[in-house]
Each structure stands twice: as structure tokens, then as C-alpha cells.
Motif scaffolding. Sequence first.
Motif, PDB file in Angstrom:
ATOM      1  N   GLU A  29       7.045  -0.690  -5.029  1.00 31.59           N
ATOM      2  CA  GLU A  29       5.961  -0.204  -5.597  1.00 31.59           C
ATOM      3  C   GLU A  29       4.786  -0.914  -5.064  1.00 31.59           C
ATOM      4  O   GLU A  29       3.966  -0.515  -4.497  1.00 31.59           O
ATOM      5  CB  GLU A  29       5.935  -0.138  -7.235  1.00 31.59           C
ATOM      6  CG  GLU A  29       4.721   0.507  -7.630  1.00 31.59           C
ATOM      7  CD  GLU A  29       4.955   1.916  -7.826  1.00 31.59           C
ATOM      8  OE1 GLU A  29       3.957   2.936  -8.122  1.00 31.59           O
ATOM      9  OE2 GLU A  29       6.178   2.496  -7.300  1.00 31.59           O
ATOM     10  N   TRP A  30       4.745  -2.315  -5.255  1.00 34.64           N
ATOM     11  CA  TRP A  30       3.631  -3.159  -4.400  1.00 34.64           C
ATOM     12  C   TRP A  30       4.356  -3.685  -3.095  1.00 34.64           C
ATOM     13  O   TRP A  30       5.443  -4.409  -3.377  1.00 34.64           O
ATOM     14  CB  TRP A  30       3.397  -4.344  -5.510  1.00 34.64           C
ATOM     15  CG  TRP A  30       2.362  -4.971  -4.580  1.00 34.64           C
ATOM     16  CD1 TRP A  30       2.641  -6.199  -4.169  1.00 34.64           C
ATOM     17  CD2 TRP A  30       0.949  -4.856  -4.337  1.00 34.64           C
ATOM     18  NE1 TRP A  30       1.499  -6.905  -3.746  1.00 34.64           N
ATOM     19  CE2 TRP A  30       0.439  -5.903  -3.866  1.00 34.64           C
ATOM     20  CE3 TRP A  30      -0.037  -3.754  -4.585  1.00 34.64           C
ATOM     21  CZ2 TRP A  30      -0.805  -6.118  -3.165  1.00 34.64           C
ATOM     22  CZ3 TRP A  30      -1.238  -4.048  -4.357  1.00 34.64           C
ATOM     23  CH2 TRP A  30      -1.505  -5.029  -3.542  1.00 34.64           C
ATOM     24  N   PRO A  31       3.762  -3.414  -1.959  1.00 37.18           N
ATOM     25  CA  PRO A  31       2.444  -3.134  -1.825  1.00 37.18           C
ATOM     26  C   PRO A  31       2.421  -1.601  -1.379  1.00 37.18           C
ATOM     27  O   PRO A  31       1.456  -0.794  -0.943  1.00 37.18           O
ATOM     28  CB  PRO A  31       1.690  -3.956  -0.672  1.00 37.18           C
ATOM     29  CG  PRO A  31       3.096  -4.213   0.255  1.00 37.18           C
ATOM     30  CD  PRO A  31       4.210  -4.164  -0.842  1.00 37.18           C
ATOM     31  N   TRP A  32       3.577  -0.864  -1.449  1.00 40.51           N
ATOM     32  CA  TRP A  32       3.588   0.386  -0.662  1.00 40.51           C
ATOM     33  C   TRP A  32       2.894   1.815  -1.146  1.00 40.51           C
ATOM     34  O   TRP A  32       2.431   2.404  -0.706  1.00 40.51           O
ATOM     35  CB  TRP A  32       5.136   0.695  -0.320  1.00 40.51           C
ATOM     36  CG  TRP A  32       5.467  -0.419   0.518  1.00 40.51           C
ATOM     37  CD1 TRP A  32       6.525  -1.391   0.392  1.00 40.51           C
ATOM     38  CD2 TRP A  32       5.144  -0.467   1.972  1.00 40.51           C
ATOM     39  NE1 TRP A  32       6.690  -2.126   1.506  1.00 40.51           N
ATOM     40  CE2 TRP A  32       5.896  -1.520   2.484  1.00 40.51           C
ATOM     41  CE3 TRP A  32       4.375   0.156   2.873  1.00 40.51           C
ATOM     42  CZ2 TRP A  32       5.693  -2.155   3.766  1.00 40.51           C
ATOM     43  CZ3 TRP A  32       3.928  -0.268   4.026  1.00 40.51           C
ATOM     44  CH2 TRP A  32       4.944  -1.200   4.759  1.00 40.51           C
ATOM     45  N   ARG A  33       2.859   1.685  -2.373  1.00 39.24           N
ATOM     46  CA  ARG A  33       1.953   2.659  -3.373  1.00 39.24           C
ATOM     47  C   ARG A  33       0.273   2.659  -2.650  1.00 39.24           C
ATOM     48  O   ARG A  33      -0.153   3.766  -2.133  1.00 39.24           O
ATOM     49  CB  ARG A  33       1.926   2.789  -4.678  1.00 39.24           C
ATOM     50  CG  ARG A  33       1.190   3.866  -5.201  1.00 39.24           C
ATOM     51  CD  ARG A  33       1.304   4.028  -6.795  1.00 39.24           C
ATOM     52  NE  ARG A  33       2.630   4.371  -7.015  1.00 39.24           N
ATOM     53  CZ  ARG A  33       3.077   5.821  -7.147  1.00 39.24           C
ATOM     54  NH1 ARG A  33       2.210   6.621  -6.901  1.00 39.24           N
ATOM     55  NH2 ARG A  33       4.229   6.057  -7.102  1.00 39.24           N
ATOM     56  N   PRO A  34      -0.169   1.449  -3.101  1.00 46.43           N
ATOM     57  CA  PRO A  34      -1.607   1.392  -2.260  1.00 46.43           C
ATOM     58  C   PRO A  34      -1.684   1.505  -0.997  1.00 46.43           C
ATOM     59  O   PRO A  34      -2.767   2.057  -0.241  1.00 46.43           O
ATOM     60  CB  PRO A  34      -2.127   0.146  -2.799  1.00 46.43           C
ATOM     61  CG  PRO A  34      -0.854  -0.781  -3.194  1.00 46.43           C
ATOM     62  CD  PRO A  34      -0.031   0.149  -3.707  1.00 46.43           C
ATOM     63  N   VAL A  35      -0.677   0.804  -0.220  1.00 43.98           N
ATOM     64  CA  VAL A  35      -0.614   0.895   1.177  1.00 43.98           C
ATOM     65  C   VAL A  35      -0.538   2.428   1.778  1.00 43.98           C
ATOM     66  O   VAL A  35      -1.175   2.867   2.775  1.00 43.98           O
ATOM     67  CB  VAL A  35       0.422   0.039   2.126  1.00 43.98           C
ATOM     68  CG1 VAL A  35       0.664   0.472   3.395  1.00 43.98           C
ATOM     69  CG2 VAL A  35       0.083  -1.325   1.718  1.00 43.98           C
ATOM     70  N   SER A  36       0.204   3.269   1.379  1.00 40.71           N
ATOM     71  CA  SER A  36       0.448   4.616   1.712  1.00 40.71           C
ATOM     72  C   SER A  36      -0.865   5.503   1.470  1.00 40.71           C
ATOM     73  O   SER A  36      -1.234   6.333   2.035  1.00 40.71           O
ATOM     74  CB  SER A  36       1.703   5.075   0.669  1.00 40.71           C
ATOM     75  OG  SER A  36       2.817   4.574   1.122  1.00 40.71           O
ATOM     76  N   ALA A  37      -1.405   5.038   0.332  1.00 39.34           N
ATOM     77  CA  ALA A  37      -2.726   5.528   0.102  1.00 39.34           C
ATOM     78  C   ALA A  37      -3.910   5.383   1.099  1.00 39.34           C
ATOM     79  O   ALA A  37      -4.552   6.179   1.491  1.00 39.34           O
ATOM     80  CB  ALA A  37      -3.261   5.481  -1.311  1.00 39.34           C
TER      81      ALA A  37
END
Length: 251
Positions: free
Chosen positions: A229-237
Amino acid sequence: MPHPLRQRIFLTGASAGLGAGMARAFAARGRDLVLVARRLDRLTELREELLARHPGRRVVVGELDVDDPDAVAEVVPRLAGELGGVDRFIANAGIGESASIGTGHAARNRAVLATNVLGTHATCEAAMELFRAQGAGHLVVISSVASVRGMAGSRSAYGASKAALNSLAESIRADVLGTPIAVTTVLPGFIATDINTGRRGPFTVDLATGVAALTAAVEREPVRAYVPEWPWRPVSALLRVLPLPVLRRLT
């Protein structure tokens, strides 16, 4: 809300990488498994390992090439029947070695698109027939953060194939919305597996960390999960809004 227990899990692409890792993780959680892949010898070794570590578990293995839709349509219900049914189906099988378009690697890119899109489609068809017949189940489609935007180089056809899976999973979810059939799309980031050789980037995690995050996400049964979930949710956004020249330099 997540189902309290998905006891019987069918997993494609289970002979190595994330597939084998998930098999070990779910067996440790007390689940019974159907494991399929092209390499039956590896599956047989994995089955012996799991039964030695977790006596009492049921582990069914079978050879399956998802590129053969007729085989998928025959093997999936047959092996599911050997386990007495399936509560969760994880469409994980895929390949990842694509290349920039127009650089002499058309066959390689076509193979990635065929296996990842058409192969996954075939397994989803078979899984959803089972779930529709029994009136319940959990379909998990393994996509990738590479699906968020069109990416250059080795992620070109691979990212496109995973973007297609996002749409496929959402279409299935729309069809069964409001029923006891759940559909989850999982978007892993950079996890150190064979499929990611040559495409590992910042924030790459080791296989054990990736499998733990992936298994936990699947158990929650969300509509969409980024792993870890971190960091890929914000990175994806962030990837969704970056100008293409900036995105190209990052990927």
C-alpha cells in the motif's frame, strides 16, 4: 465486508514468484489449494513442501497453460471438483518481458499481450462459471502498477496488458454487483520476482515482503488494492497526473 473465510483457493501461475509465495502463505493460514502452472514438476515439489509443513491441508496440482482456452475450460472445473469446490480464484499467471514497440520484438510483445490478456480472460471465464453456478465466490485479478499509465521500454506491452485486466475485472465486477460474488483487482508495485528482472525500480521490495502485503490485501477483499500500500497508492495517484516527459524519465 470480507467473507469470513475462503477455505478453498485456486491459484494460477503457482510454480514460482508471487504465485508460489501466495501458495505458501495461504497454506500457512490453513487453506486448501488448487495450484496450476505450465511447470508440473515445480508444482509437485511445492505440493510436497506444503504437505510436509502443513499436515492435513489438501493441495491439488495440475499442469495448465493459460494460452490454451480449451484446456482452461476443462482443467479449471475438473481440479476445482477434486477439491470439492472453490471459494476464491486468483488469476495470477502472466509473463512480463516486453520491449519498446517497433524495435524488432513484435513476437515477444504479442506473447505478453496474448498470455496476460487472453490467458487471464480464459481463467476468469472458467472461474466465473463456477462462481455463478454456486452463487458465491471471490475472483482476484493480479494487475500491476505499470497499468496506471502507458510506459516506455520493457513496460510497454506489459503495462498495456495489465491495463486491459483492470478493465476486464471492473466489467466482471459490474456484472455481479450486489451479489455474493466479490471481485478484487490487485496492483503490485516493484517486487523482486523473475518476472520483474530488468524492470525493478525505486521502492522495490523483496519477495517475502511483497507476498505478505499481497496476501493481506487479498484477504481484505477490496475492490482495488495497491501492493505494498505504501508507497504504491500515492505513487499511482502521482503517475496518473505527471506530464509524459517527466513520467518517461522516472520509468
